[in-house]
Design a protein around this motif. Structure first.
Motif, short mmCIF file in Angstrom:
data_model
loop_
_atom_site.label_atom_id
_atom_site.label_comp_id
_atom_site.label_asym_id
_atom_site.label_seq_id
_atom_site.Cartn_x
_atom_site.Cartn_y
_atom_site.Cartn_z
N GLY A 299 -6.95 4.17 7.99
CA GLY A 299 -5.65 4.72 7.66
C GLY A 299 -5.06 5.52 8.80
N LEU A 300 -5.91 6.28 9.52
CA LEU A 300 -5.42 7.12 10.60
C LEU A 300 -4.89 6.32 11.78
CD1 LEU A 300 -8.33 9.69 10.49
CD2 LEU A 300 -5.99 10.16 9.86
N SER A 301 -5.41 5.09 11.93
CA SER A 301 -5.00 4.28 13.07
C SER A 301 -3.68 3.57 12.83
CB SER A 301 -6.08 3.24 13.40
OG SER A 301 -6.22 2.33 12.32
N ARG A 302 -3.14 3.66 11.61
CA ARG A 302 -1.88 3.00 11.29
C ARG A 302 -0.75 4.03 11.17
NH1 ARG A 302 -5.29 -0.31 8.13
NH2 ARG A 302 -5.01 -2.52 8.60
N PRO A 303 0.50 3.59 11.29
CA PRO A 303 1.62 4.50 11.01
C PRO A 303 1.55 4.95 9.56
CG PRO A 303 2.37 2.50 12.11
CD PRO A 303 0.95 2.26 11.71
N PRO A 304 2.00 6.16 9.26
CA PRO A 304 1.97 6.64 7.88
C PRO A 304 2.68 5.67 6.94
CG PRO A 304 2.57 8.42 9.38
CD PRO A 304 2.59 7.14 10.17
N ALA A 305 2.10 5.47 5.77
CA ALA A 305 2.71 4.58 4.79
C ALA A 305 4.00 5.22 4.26
CB ALA A 305 1.75 4.34 3.64
N PRO A 306 5.02 4.41 3.97
CA PRO A 306 6.26 4.96 3.42
C PRO A 306 6.00 5.65 2.09
CG PRO A 306 6.50 2.63 4.06
CD PRO A 306 5.05 2.95 4.11
N ARG A 307 6.90 6.59 1.76
CA ARG A 307 6.77 7.27 0.48
C ARG A 307 6.80 6.24 -0.64
NH1 ARG A 307 7.16 12.40 -0.94
NH2 ARG A 307 7.82 12.95 1.18
N GLY A 308 5.88 6.37 -1.58
CA GLY A 308 5.81 5.42 -2.68
C GLY A 308 4.88 4.27 -2.40
N ALA A 309 4.33 4.23 -1.21
CA ALA A 309 3.41 3.14 -0.87
C ALA A 309 1.98 3.54 -1.18
CB ALA A 309 3.55 2.77 0.59
N GLU A 310 1.17 2.57 -1.50
CA GLU A 310 -0.25 2.78 -1.79
C GLU A 310 -1.05 1.77 -0.97
OE1 GLU A 310 -3.39 1.95 -5.46
OE2 GLU A 310 -1.22 1.83 -5.79
N ARG A 311 -1.94 2.28 -0.16
CA ARG A 311 -2.75 1.41 0.69
C ARG A 311 -4.21 1.50 0.26
NH1 ARG A 311 -1.47 2.87 6.25
NH2 ARG A 311 0.27 1.41 6.02
N ARG A 312 -4.84 0.35 0.07
CA ARG A 312 -6.23 0.30 -0.35
C ARG A 312 -7.04 -0.55 0.64
NH1 ARG A 312 -6.52 -0.36 -6.92
NH2 ARG A 312 -5.23 1.45 -7.44
N ILE A 313 -8.27 -0.13 0.86
CA ILE A 313 -9.19 -0.89 1.70
C ILE A 313 -10.29 -1.43 0.78
CG2 ILE A 313 -10.77 -0.82 3.65
CD1 ILE A 313 -9.17 1.61 4.66
N VAL A 314 -10.37 -2.74 0.71
CA VAL A 314 -11.32 -3.42 -0.17
C VAL A 314 -12.41 -4.04 0.70
CG1 VAL A 314 -11.58 -5.16 -1.96
CG2 VAL A 314 -9.42 -3.95 -1.73
N GLU A 315 -13.66 -3.83 0.34
CA GLU A 315 -14.77 -4.42 1.09
C GLU A 315 -15.29 -5.65 0.36
OE1 GLU A 315 -18.87 -2.66 1.46
OE2 GLU A 315 -18.14 -2.29 3.49
N VAL A 316 -15.44 -6.75 1.10
CA VAL A 316 -15.89 -8.01 0.51
C VAL A 316 -17.36 -7.90 0.11
CG1 VAL A 316 -16.24 -10.48 0.93
CG2 VAL A 316 -14.24 -9.30 1.90
N GLU A 317 -17.66 -8.35 -1.10
CA GLU A 317 -19.03 -8.40 -1.59
C GLU A 317 -19.42 -9.85 -1.83
OE1 GLU A 317 -19.11 -5.94 -5.04
OE2 GLU A 317 -19.01 -4.07 -3.90
#
Length: 459
Positions: A75-93
């Motif tokens: 998350g830190l390496s990307r530009p801040p998400a716009p207000r109202g945005a939700e970013r998730r990191i999913v790990e493949v199993e």
């Protein structure tokens, strides 16, 4: 996978997630294997680590949980998400599909299908790797939850993304990251084993294991190596702009000095695209048969006349015996066909493989067979059975024979044919490459201070 609400506004702001958001974290630590080209786990900047580590949800600086820090750093390496945005990191199993991951993250079926379809041509979703992170972004600004983007890294130097366009369709794009390849030269002295001493000198596990596999054609690591023997290896590492190692490159040269014998191999891609390792004369180091068909065994009986341990009288021993614990895997010494499998008088459970019209190998006293039958095809290094003590045997061991034109010969001294030998333009180009590699290795190691046991030099 699981969703962990961070619950600290400062962390959410730093991670570019937005207040009230949730960060999806993997259930367990995952380290990508650089040798297979998987993405390396990023390291959180020291200033951010110190600030974030004060929170109870995060580890202390001296006990880093890289998997959690990597998720934050994503998350830190990307530009801040716009207000109202939700970013998730999913790990493949294991067993996951891209469609299933998107649906589990909260995407509607139509959105998941459209995003996955948009990536077609840039990425094959059937090639998801266990532990691979997938970033999913949603938008809540309009009151409804809308899938905005899906992003993942098929290789360490390439990112593919599917984004929602104004017309409601998903459009794909890719971005490449420039990696810098740097040569690494390592040389050292063998004191205990090649694996232990090479890894202690800084050779990555994957590189050492590839060397062991390639040299298995001509070296018996249990008996040929002695304290004081030397090794050298030249390989490359691909680095990101911040200097971290993203992946390992191939081994370009490796050398073993065994007493008065020196074995050197060089990587070369011939004009027809074949990649192999060759000695200084351009002969492939790959041989028709492995020197030893069982790992970690000790030689307990040689080829020749001996007193039989069960029968009690002297007779010809037409093979060699390798002592090993019961159940130790036995490998096919070369590509071939199962010519005989089953009980064979004093040999107990017995397999004979035919490799060509003149050459066969036999394996006896097994505890059990792999799933094979007469006529089965096997590949070199494939498990064909397991060490045991069936038949006339005083303990678990493998009796191994090499037969040439039907007659047993000494497996330890037989001159095994090699693979291809370079000729013509390939041979001339190979000689030039050998000179260039030798020159590069000398330049690397001559610049380094001399060490008594081992040294590693990065270019």
């Amino acid at each position: 996978m699981r969703i962990v609400p961070l619950g600290v506004l400062s962390i959410l702001a730093l991670a570019g997630l937005g207040a009230g958001a949730a960060l999806l974290l993997p259930d367990s630590p995952h380290r990508a294997d650089a040798a297979t080209g998987g993405p390396a786990v990023p390291t959180l900047r020291s200033d951010l680590r110190d600030e974030l580590a004060t929170d109870a949800f995060l580890p202390a600086p001296d006990e880093p949980a890289d998997w959690m820090l990597a998720a934050l750093d994503e998350g830190l390496s990307r530009p801040p998400a716009p207000r109202g945005a939700e970013r998730r990191i999913v790990e493949v199993e294991s067993g996951d599909t891209l469609m299933g991951l998107l649906a589990e993250a909260g995407a509607a079926d139509e959105e998941a299908h459209a995003a996955a379809a948009a990536l077609d041509g840039l990425y094959d979703p059937t090639k998801l790797r266990i532990g691979q992170p997938v970033t999913v972004t949603f938008d809540h600004s309009g009151g409804e939850r809308v899938l905005k983007a899906v992003s993942l890294m098929p290789e360490v130097d390439r990112t593919v993304t599917a984004r929602l366009a104004p017309d409601g369709s998903f459009r794909s794009s890719e971005a490449e990251r420039v990696l810098e390849s740097r040569p690494v030269g390592v040389e050292g002295v063998i004191e205990s084993s090649l694996y232990a001493d090479a890894t202690a000198a800084g050779v990555p596990d994957a590189v050492v294991l590839s060397l062991l596999k390639t040299w298995a054609y001509s070296v018996d690591f249990q008996r040929d190596l002695q304290p004081g023997d030397r090794f050298a290896v030249l390989f490359s590492q691909d680095h990101t702009p911040d200097g971290s190692v993203a992946r390992l490159g191939p081994v370009e040269m490796a050398r073993l000095e065994l007493g008065d014998k020196t074995l050197t191999m060089y990587r070369y891609e011939s004009r027809d695209g074949t990649v192999d390792y060759y000695d200084r004369d351009g002969a492939s180091v790959q041989r028709l048969l492995l020197r030893t068909p069982v790992d970690g065994a000790r030689l307990t009986s040689r080829f020749g006349s001996r007193r039989h341990p069960v029968l009690g009288y002297t007779r010809m021993h037409r093979g060699v015996d390798f002592g090993a614990p019961s159940g130790t895997p036995i490998y096919a010494a070369g590509d071939g066909t199962v010519e005989m499998i089953g009980p064979q008088r004093g040999f107990g459970r017995y397999i004979r493989l035919r490799h060509n019209n003149r050459l066969s190998t036999a394996y006896a006293h097994m505890s059990r067979f792999a799933r094979l039958k007469k006529g089965s095809r096997v590949k070199q290094g494939e498990v064909i059975g397991y060490v045991g003590s069936s038949g006339m045997a005083t303990g678990p061991h493998l009796h191994y024979e090499v037969l040439v034109a039907g007659a047993q010969v000494n497996p330890l001294s037989v001159d095994l044919p090699t693979g291809t030998t370079l000729a013509g333009r390939d041979r001339a180009e190979f000689k030039r490459r050998v000179e260039a590699i030798d020159r590069q290795f000398r330049q690397l190691t001559e610049e380094a201070p001399v060490a008594s046991v081992a040294r590693r030099v990065d270019g």
